[in-house]
Design an enzyme around this catalytic site. Sequence first.
Site, mmCIF file in Angstrom:
data_model
loop_
_atom_site.group_PDB
_atom_site.id
_atom_site.type_symbol
_atom_site.label_atom_id
_atom_site.label_comp_id
_atom_site.label_asym_id
_atom_site.label_seq_id
_atom_site.Cartn_x
_atom_site.Cartn_y
_atom_site.Cartn_z
ATOM 1 N N ARG A 102 -54.892 -45.051 -24.323
ATOM 2 C CA ARG A 102 -53.721 -44.496 -23.634
ATOM 3 C C ARG A 102 -52.457 -45.295 -23.910
ATOM 4 N NH1 ARG A 102 -52.734 -39.934 -23.052
ATOM 5 N NH2 ARG A 102 -50.875 -40.587 -24.159
ATOM 6 N N LYS A 137 -28.006 -45.264 -22.778
ATOM 7 C CA LYS A 137 -28.814 -44.518 -21.798
ATOM 8 C C LYS A 137 -30.267 -44.548 -22.265
ATOM 9 C CE LYS A 137 -25.007 -41.535 -20.358
ATOM 10 N NZ LYS A 137 -24.486 -40.153 -20.301
ATOM 11 N N LYS A 169 -13.527 -48.274 -21.289
ATOM 12 C CA LYS A 169 -13.719 -46.914 -20.815
ATOM 13 C C LYS A 169 -12.697 -46.579 -19.729
ATOM 14 C CE LYS A 169 -18.135 -45.672 -20.573
ATOM 15 N NZ LYS A 169 -18.360 -44.885 -21.791
ATOM 16 N N GLU A 199 -12.265 -45.650 -25.338
ATOM 17 C CA GLU A 199 -12.591 -44.263 -24.991
ATOM 18 C C GLU A 199 -11.297 -43.528 -24.649
ATOM 19 O OE1 GLU A 199 -16.010 -43.112 -22.206
ATOM 20 O OE2 GLU A 199 -14.218 -42.833 -20.964
ATOM 21 N N ASP A 220 -13.585 -38.572 -26.306
ATOM 22 C CA ASP A 220 -14.558 -38.273 -25.260
ATOM 23 C C ASP A 220 -14.344 -36.892 -24.661
ATOM 24 O OD1 ASP A 220 -16.728 -39.057 -23.536
ATOM 25 O OD2 ASP A 220 -15.247 -39.228 -21.925
#
Length: 280
Positions: A102, A137, A169, A199, A220
Amino acid sequence: MSSILLHDFIVEEHVKNALKEDIGFGDITTDYLLPEEERITAKLNTRQDGILCGIDVVKTVFKTLSKDINIQTFFSDGDKIKKGDTIAVIEGSARAVLIGERTALNYIQRLSGIATETNKYQEAIGNCKARITDTRKTTPGFRIFEKYAVFTGGARLHRFNLSDCVMIKDNHIQYAGSITNAVNKIREHISHTHKIEIECDTVEQVKEALQVKADIIMLDNMNCELMKQCVDLINGKALVEASGNVTIETVSEIAKTGVDVISSSAIVAKAKTLDIALDM
């Protein structure tokens, strides 16, 4: 392990912790069912087409559990695999194979899924110069593996952590009062080796980012028409990154605007695991 991104000691430490988590005080099914001398042969087969990633991690899982394991591989990371292909044959301690099954599959299914999804995005860009890249992320504690999978899938890599590159940002700009203020203050402290990315949501911000000589300008959440206008305005004075609302359906049109890099969290966050099984 030959990869420049995954060193053996990093993989070994991660695998040991994963096995500790899974085994606990012992596999009370396998340990009581199989004698120690029992041997087994198993095949690692794929039930889906995709891009292979994580085969060396699989080896580490089984080798960590037993020295009495022989693994013959038929594909390498980055290879295209087809439904029905046998990726590897594993022979040796039956206990080690069943205990590690597994954990080994968790690694290779997840990494191959990310590599496959990443490859789809890069292929969708076609002949445009843009390269797909990842974001931060990622799964806590698993970032280096996920980034390795992105790289294996044919993409470029964004910063690994907050110390790699300055990224100013919207919240930073709001706190500093302007892009110029933010850049000037940060430049007083950073190393000459660090690049600055800003950004930008508007053409006015792009113009200000050019004035302060940003190394990278991120466009962005802009539509493609506005993005093309900004690419023409920047005119090679900075690397141009597109971000926001990047999907497999939109990535081709975004690439056609002339941006250099397209960042997407979807290649990791929304990647499905590839169906790979260990058949006895």
